[in-house]
Write a protein that holds these residues in place. Structure first.
Motif, short mmCIF file in Angstrom:
data_model
loop_
_atom_site.label_atom_id
_atom_site.label_comp_id
_atom_site.label_asym_id
_atom_site.label_seq_id
_atom_site.Cartn_x
_atom_site.Cartn_y
_atom_site.Cartn_z
N UNK A 181 0.86 -1.19 0.00
CA UNK A 181 0.00 0.00 0.00
C UNK A 181 0.89 1.23 0.00
N UNK A 182 0.64 2.15 -0.91
CA UNK A 182 1.44 3.38 -0.97
C UNK A 182 0.59 4.60 -0.68
N UNK A 183 1.24 5.64 -0.16
CA UNK A 183 0.64 6.95 0.04
C UNK A 183 1.63 8.01 -0.37
N UNK A 184 1.22 9.28 -0.23
CA UNK A 184 2.07 10.39 -0.67
C UNK A 184 2.35 11.37 0.45
N UNK A 185 3.46 12.07 0.30
CA UNK A 185 3.80 13.19 1.16
C UNK A 185 2.90 14.38 0.81
N UNK A 189 -2.40 -2.54 11.58
CA UNK A 189 -3.55 -3.39 11.29
C UNK A 189 -3.08 -4.79 10.89
N UNK A 190 -3.86 -5.79 11.22
CA UNK A 190 -3.49 -7.15 10.84
C UNK A 190 -4.65 -7.83 10.13
N UNK A 191 -4.31 -8.61 9.14
CA UNK A 191 -5.28 -9.38 8.37
C UNK A 191 -4.78 -10.82 8.32
N UNK A 192 -5.67 -11.76 8.56
CA UNK A 192 -5.25 -13.16 8.66
C UNK A 192 -4.59 -13.64 7.37
N UNK A 193 -3.41 -14.24 7.52
CA UNK A 193 -2.66 -14.83 6.41
C UNK A 193 -2.28 -13.81 5.33
N UNK A 194 -2.15 -12.55 5.73
CA UNK A 194 -1.77 -11.50 4.78
C UNK A 194 -0.69 -10.62 5.41
N UNK A 195 0.36 -10.37 4.63
CA UNK A 195 1.40 -9.44 5.06
C UNK A 195 1.19 -8.10 4.36
N UNK A 196 1.14 -7.04 5.15
CA UNK A 196 0.95 -5.69 4.60
C UNK A 196 2.28 -4.93 4.68
N UNK A 197 2.67 -4.32 3.59
CA UNK A 197 3.81 -3.40 3.60
C UNK A 197 3.36 -2.06 3.05
N UNK A 198 3.89 -0.98 3.60
CA UNK A 198 3.53 0.36 3.12
C UNK A 198 4.77 1.11 2.66
N UNK A 199 4.55 2.07 1.78
CA UNK A 199 5.64 2.92 1.30
C UNK A 199 5.10 4.32 1.07
N UNK A 200 5.86 5.33 1.53
CA UNK A 200 5.50 6.73 1.32
C UNK A 200 6.25 7.25 0.10
N UNK A 201 5.51 7.80 -0.84
CA UNK A 201 6.10 8.25 -2.11
C UNK A 201 6.28 9.76 -2.14
N UNK A 221 -0.71 -7.94 -4.60
CA UNK A 221 -1.56 -6.81 -4.97
C UNK A 221 -0.90 -5.51 -4.52
N UNK A 222 -1.14 -4.46 -5.28
CA UNK A 222 -0.64 -3.12 -4.94
C UNK A 222 -1.82 -2.17 -4.92
N UNK A 223 -2.00 -1.49 -3.80
CA UNK A 223 -3.06 -0.50 -3.65
C UNK A 223 -2.38 0.85 -3.45
N UNK A 224 -2.33 1.64 -4.51
CA UNK A 224 -1.72 2.97 -4.43
C UNK A 224 -2.81 3.97 -4.04
N UNK A 225 -2.46 4.89 -3.14
CA UNK A 225 -3.44 5.84 -2.60
C UNK A 225 -2.96 7.27 -2.76
#
Length: 210
Positions: A6-10, A30-42, A64-68
């Motif tokens: 998951x990405x977000x912006x400055x 946050x935690x989701x069963x059997x899922x690893x979440x990584x975030x990055x600030x762009x 999956x990539x969810x860009x925000x």
């Protein structure tokens, strides 16, 4: 175990706040069963935003990539349907990127297709957000600024490398805190947008499970 990036912006455009920065910060707890979440600030820089995101894709190898990003003036959370192969800051716009770049009528990839569609389950996301009482709608324009640049570059890289990755972009309204700087700006509360992002992630997880 499935992996979601998951990405977000400055902040940009003279604002001291970008709600997606806080959203991805909160998603780390946050935690989701059997899922690893990584975030990055762009960074809000043409091309560099996409380069950093694609570097994370190569390192993390997500499913999956969810860009925000934030779309000031919108009143709902809006998954984007399509990104177009254009970088363009209109002459009348007061907003450049955070390095002052103001490209006009430039392709993101001279050899790329005119447009690329999100592969996230955007209609299901919208339906589930509405069911949860969250304003939501599918958007058919990601603009021609940094958000569109990021979405297009992400989908184009996945296309070129023929990767089995779901990917797309979600625009969030301005947060309530941003109205302190710009009274009259349509906003949603951070708590509502965080609930929306959780729905978006869960919908993506369900799609990956099919």
């Amino acid at each position: 175990m499935k992996k979601i990036l998951i990405s977000g912006f400055e902040p940009f455009g003279g604002s001291s706040i970008n709600p997606t920065e806080r959203l991805i910060h909160d998603m780390r707890s946050e935690s989701f069963e059997d899922v690893e979440i990584r975030t990055v600030l762009l960074p809000v820089h043409y091309d560099e935003c996409a380069e950093l995101l694609l570097k994370e894709v190569r390192t993390f190898e997500p499913d999956a990539v969810i860009a925000c990003g934030v779309a000031g003036g919108r009143t709902a959370v809006t998954p984007e349907r399509i990104a177009i192969n254009t970088k363009d800051v209109p002459p009348e716009s007061v907003i450049a990127d955070n390095r002052g770049a103001r490209p006009q009528d430039e392709p993101i990839d001279p050899d790329g297709p005119d447009g690329l569609f999100s592969t996230l389950p955007i209609r299901a996301m919208v339906n589930r957000m509405k069911e949860a009482g969250i304003p939501a709608a599918v958007s058919n324009t990601a603009g021609t600024y940094i958000c569109n640049n990021t979405m297009y570059a992400l989908l184009n890289d996945i296309r070129k490398r023929q990767l089995p990755i779901l990917a797309g972009f979600i625009h969030f309204p301005a947060s309530t805190e941003m109205a302190l700087e710009k009274p009259g700006l349509p906003t949603l509360s951070h708590d509502t947008m965080l609930r929306a992002l959780k729905v978006i992630v869960r919908t993506t997880i369900d799609e990956l499970a099919e």
